[in-house]
Motif scaffolding. Sequence first.
Motif, PDB file in Angstrom:
ATOM      1  N   LEU A 126       0.833  -1.198   0.000  1.00 18.09           N
ATOM      2  CA  LEU A 126       0.000   0.000   0.000  1.00 18.09           C
ATOM      3  C   LEU A 126       0.873   1.255   0.000  1.00 18.09           C
ATOM      4  CD1 LEU A 126      -2.971  -0.621   2.470  1.00 18.09           C
ATOM      5  CD2 LEU A 126      -3.092  -0.241   0.007  1.00 18.09           C
ATOM      6  N   ALA A 127       1.897   1.254   0.856  1.00 18.78           N
ATOM      7  CA  ALA A 127       2.783   2.414   0.941  1.00 18.78           C
ATOM      8  C   ALA A 127       3.490   2.656  -0.382  1.00 18.78           C
ATOM      9  CB  ALA A 127       3.802   2.208   2.065  1.00 18.78           C
ATOM     10  N   ALA A 128       3.962   1.572  -1.005  1.00 21.46           N
ATOM     11  CA  ALA A 128       4.648   1.718  -2.289  1.00 21.46           C
ATOM     12  C   ALA A 128       3.700   2.242  -3.363  1.00 21.46           C
ATOM     13  CB  ALA A 128       5.243   0.374  -2.706  1.00 21.46           C
ATOM     14  N   GLY A 129       2.466   1.731  -3.375  1.00 17.71           N
ATOM     15  CA  GLY A 129       1.494   2.175  -4.370  1.00 17.71           C
ATOM     16  C   GLY A 129       1.105   3.628  -4.212  1.00 17.71           C
ATOM     17  N   LEU A 130       1.167   4.128  -2.988  1.00 17.94           N
ATOM     18  CA  LEU A 130       0.856   5.537  -2.720  1.00 17.94           C
ATOM     19  C   LEU A 130       2.079   6.438  -2.833  1.00 17.94           C
ATOM     20  CD1 LEU A 130      -1.459   5.116   0.400  1.00 17.94           C
ATOM     21  CD2 LEU A 130      -2.151   6.092  -1.795  1.00 17.94           C
ATOM     22  N   ASP A 131       3.254   5.814  -3.045  1.00 16.54           N
ATOM     23  CA  ASP A 131       4.516   6.560  -3.006  1.00 16.54           C
ATOM     24  C   ASP A 131       4.609   7.325  -1.693  1.00 16.54           C
ATOM     25  OD1 ASP A 131       6.986   7.446  -3.896  1.00 16.54           O
ATOM     26  OD2 ASP A 131       6.172   9.170  -4.963  1.00 16.54           O
ATOM     27  N   ALA A 132       4.251   6.625  -0.624  1.00 17.11           N
ATOM     28  CA  ALA A 132       4.155   7.230   0.700  1.00 17.11           C
ATOM     29  C   ALA A 132       5.334   6.803   1.574  1.00 17.11           C
ATOM     30  CB  ALA A 132       2.836   6.834   1.364  1.00 17.11           C
ATOM     31  N   THR A 133       5.459   7.427   2.737  1.00 17.04           N
ATOM     32  CA  THR A 133       6.565   7.183   3.652  1.00 17.04           C
ATOM     33  C   THR A 133       6.080   6.471   4.903  1.00 17.04           C
ATOM     34  OG1 THR A 133       7.632   9.219   2.882  1.00 17.04           O
ATOM     35  CG2 THR A 133       8.436   8.273   4.944  1.00 17.04           C
ATOM     36  N   VAL A 134       6.752   5.386   5.264  1.00 21.40           N
ATOM     37  CA  VAL A 134       6.465   4.691   6.513  1.00 21.40           C
ATOM     38  C   VAL A 134       7.305   5.348   7.603  1.00 21.40           C
ATOM     39  CG1 VAL A 134       6.520   2.497   7.750  1.00 21.40           C
ATOM     40  CG2 VAL A 134       6.009   2.526   5.305  1.00 21.40           C
ATOM     41  N   ILE A 135       6.647   5.947   8.603  1.00 22.65           N
ATOM     42  CA  ILE A 135       7.394   6.707   9.605  1.00 22.65           C
ATOM     43  C   ILE A 135       7.471   6.001  10.955  1.00 22.65           C
ATOM     44  CG2 ILE A 135       6.856   8.913   8.498  1.00 22.65           C
ATOM     45  CD1 ILE A 135       4.821   9.395  10.787  1.00 22.65           C
ATOM     46  N   CYS A 136       6.692   4.920  11.121  1.00 25.66           N
ATOM     47  CA  CYS A 136       6.718   4.182  12.388  1.00 25.66           C
ATOM     48  C   CYS A 136       6.593   2.683  12.138  1.00 25.66           C
ATOM     49  CB  CYS A 136       5.566   4.605  13.305  1.00 25.66           C
ATOM     50  SG  CYS A 136       5.811   6.184  14.117  1.00 25.66           S
ATOM     51  N   SER A 137       7.265   1.899  12.971  1.00 26.96           N
ATOM     52  CA  SER A 137       7.129   0.436  12.990  1.00 26.96           C
ATOM     53  C   SER A 137       7.284  -0.205  11.610  1.00 26.96           C
ATOM     54  CB  SER A 137       5.777   0.036  13.602  1.00 26.96           C
ATOM     55  OG  SER A 137       5.633   0.570  14.896  1.00 26.96           O
ATOM     56  N   PRO A 138       8.376   0.079  10.875  1.00 26.39           N
ATOM     57  CA  PRO A 138       8.561  -0.525   9.553  1.00 26.39           C
ATOM     58  C   PRO A 138       8.675  -2.044   9.606  1.00 26.39           C
ATOM     59  CG  PRO A 138      10.582   0.540  10.304  1.00 26.39           C
ATOM     60  CD  PRO A 138       9.507   0.940  11.259  1.00 26.39           C
ATOM     61  N   GLN A 139       9.030  -2.589  10.792  1.00 23.35           N
ATOM     62  CA  GLN A 139       9.175  -4.043  10.912  1.00 23.35           C
ATOM     63  C   GLN A 139       7.845  -4.768  10.767  1.00 23.35           C
ATOM     64  OE1 GLN A 139       9.342  -1.893  13.355  1.00 23.35           O
ATOM     65  NE2 GLN A 139       8.269  -2.640  15.193  1.00 23.35           N
ATOM     66  N   ALA A 140       6.731  -4.035  10.860  1.00 27.03           N
ATOM     67  CA  ALA A 140       5.408  -4.674  10.793  1.00 27.03           C
ATOM     68  C   ALA A 140       4.691  -4.411   9.477  1.00 27.03           C
ATOM     69  CB  ALA A 140       4.541  -4.195  11.954  1.00 27.03           C
ATOM     70  N   THR A 141       5.412  -3.902   8.471  1.00 27.77           N
ATOM     71  CA  THR A 141       4.740  -3.549   7.212  1.00 27.77           C
ATOM     72  C   THR A 141       4.426  -4.755   6.331  1.00 27.77           C
ATOM     73  OG1 THR A 141       6.890  -3.074   6.195  1.00 27.77           O
ATOM     74  CG2 THR A 141       5.669  -1.204   7.115  1.00 27.77           C
ATOM     75  N   ASP A 142       4.836  -5.959   6.759  1.00 23.35           N
ATOM     76  CA  ASP A 142       4.420  -7.147   6.001  1.00 23.35           C
ATOM     77  C   ASP A 142       3.043  -7.638   6.455  1.00 23.35           C
ATOM     78  OD1 ASP A 142       5.217  -7.970   8.502  1.00 23.35           O
ATOM     79  OD2 ASP A 142       6.353  -9.713   7.804  1.00 23.35           O
ATOM     80  N   THR A 143       2.432  -6.960   7.431  1.00 21.92           N
ATOM     81  CA  THR A 143       1.090  -7.310   7.901  1.00 21.92           C
ATOM     82  C   THR A 143       0.073  -7.111   6.782  1.00 21.92           C
ATOM     83  OG1 THR A 143       1.662  -6.632  10.143  1.00 21.92           O
ATOM     84  CG2 THR A 143      -0.692  -6.772   9.611  1.00 21.92           C
ATOM     85  N   ILE A 144      -0.869  -8.046   6.663  1.00 21.40           N
ATOM     86  CA  ILE A 144      -1.925  -7.956   5.651  1.00 21.40           C
ATOM     87  C   ILE A 144      -3.115  -7.193   6.221  1.00 21.40           C
ATOM     88  CG2 ILE A 144      -3.533  -9.248   4.196  1.00 21.40           C
ATOM     89  CD1 ILE A 144      -0.662  -9.591   3.337  1.00 21.40           C
ATOM     90  N   VAL A 145      -3.573  -6.185   5.488  1.00 19.63           N
ATOM     91  CA  VAL A 145      -4.815  -5.507   5.855  1.00 19.63           C
ATOM     92  C   VAL A 145      -5.912  -5.976   4.904  1.00 19.63           C
ATOM     93  CG1 VAL A 145      -3.655  -3.516   6.856  1.00 19.63           C
ATOM     94  CG2 VAL A 145      -4.259  -3.468   4.452  1.00 19.63           C
ATOM     95  N   GLU A 146      -7.108  -6.127   5.455  1.00 20.43           N
ATOM     96  CA  GLU A 146      -8.194  -6.728   4.695  1.00 20.43           C
ATOM     97  C   GLU A 146      -9.093  -5.708   4.010  1.00 20.43           C
ATOM     98  OE1 GLU A 146     -10.240  -9.324   7.361  1.00 20.43           O
ATOM     99  OE2 GLU A 146      -8.514 -10.652   7.629  1.00 20.43           O
ATOM    100  N   ASP A 147      -9.018  -4.457   4.434  1.00 20.57           N
ATOM    101  CA  ASP A 147      -9.927  -3.452   3.895  1.00 20.57           C
ATOM    102  C   ASP A 147      -9.387  -2.076   4.271  1.00 20.57           C
ATOM    103  OD1 ASP A 147     -12.091  -2.317   2.670  1.00 20.57           O
ATOM    104  OD2 ASP A 147     -13.609  -3.151   4.023  1.00 20.57           O
ATOM    105  N   VAL A 148     -10.050  -1.047   3.796  1.00 18.40           N
ATOM    106  CA  VAL A 148      -9.686   0.332   4.132  1.00 18.40           C
ATOM    107  C   VAL A 148     -10.924   1.026   4.681  1.00 18.40           C
ATOM    108  CG1 VAL A 148      -9.062   2.573   3.185  1.00 18.40           C
ATOM    109  CG2 VAL A 148      -7.790   0.565   2.498  1.00 18.40           C
ATOM    110  N   LEU A 149     -10.748   1.736   5.776  1.00 18.41           N
ATOM    111  CA  LEU A 149     -11.829   2.506   6.384  1.00 18.41           C
ATOM    112  C   LEU A 149     -11.427   3.974   6.382  1.00 18.41           C
ATOM    113  CD1 LEU A 149     -14.545   2.472   7.909  1.00 18.41           C
ATOM    114  CD2 LEU A 149     -13.251   2.141  10.019  1.00 18.41           C
ATOM    115  N   ILE A 150     -12.301   4.829   5.909  1.00 20.02           N
ATOM    116  CA  ILE A 150     -12.005   6.262   5.819  1.00 20.02           C
ATOM    117  C   ILE A 150     -12.476   6.946   7.105  1.00 20.02           C
ATOM    118  CG2 ILE A 150     -12.335   8.357   4.465  1.00 20.02           C
ATOM    119  CD1 ILE A 150     -13.099   6.520   2.103  1.00 20.02           C
TER     120      ILE A 150
END
Length: 357
Positions: A218-242
Amino acid sequence: MTGLYVGSTAPFSGKNLFIAALGLHYKRKGLSVGYMKPVGASPAKDAATNALLDQDAAFIQQVLGLEQDPGQVTPVVVTQEFLAKAFASGCGDMMAQVGESFRTLSQNKDLMLVGGSGDLLNSGKYCGLEGTSVARVLGLKTLVVDRYGANGINYDAILAAKEQLGDSLAGCAFTDVPPEHLDEVRGFIQPFMERRGVPVLGMIPRDPFVGGIAIEDLAAGLDATVICSPQATDTIVEDVLIGTMQVENFMIHFQRRTHSAVVVGGDRSDIQLVALEGGCPCLILTGNLYPNGMILSRSETLERPIVVAKQDTYTAVRRIGHVWQQQKFRDQAKIAKGAELVASALDFPALERQLEM
């Protein structure tokens, strides 16, 4: 040797998932399984040899425990240089190269699985390697995978494949079917397809985990920056809530969707804190706004990544939808779960009758 070509009505429909599921199933039954993806559209360099390979094909080899020559597995890898040559002077006889690689890889194999690229009917036509032609030249029966989309099942594309392939179309399978539409597909689409001579070999229901996406993707697709807890970015998210609503309303929705990433403005610390304390796997903060110190501290303590995106919330959500739709199955946990779903839903005896196994 028995062979099967796995194509699809559109890209990102689940071809890799079916290849992995079929390969693992028949390996467990003691068969010697080979794999090939004649045309690759995800070029990369091998870390050890610097040779050109296809990322999807490399991943499937890893899943199936194969150590075949990447150049044989994917004899045609589409790069900018390849396209420039194809458009300027033609590709030459790519099919002969594909056939030679197939004959080499299929030696001493009980089952050869061949994965398509893009969509079965059109992708690769510019260089004479569209899926129907490849399957025909290699003498393979074809399984067509169709992903349930906004307009339901793409029955027109499946029937067009039937017209081109005739009896060599082994059947079709549907993926990502919403549970509320399974009865409709079984009651109307399946009988219709079978009256037209196309066996429906399986319906894979939508699964939140298999359909989910890793935070890092998700971060790569948004060209966004991970600023906290990069060790947990392999976690799967099932949906997005606005999270643009009031806190009270947000909590009502969030309690039903706690495995969702929360997309929220960087200045909404109230929503951010509620989401983190409620077990939200990831915050995506929009507007290029960073959170306050308390939010940063809780994120680190709870090991919940925070992603900061440059886009406004509306644009970020649209971009996420695009990234989600085009994600590939390159996650071992998702492949394992998806293979279980396929194994429980696919009519293996019917497929084996089609393949005369």
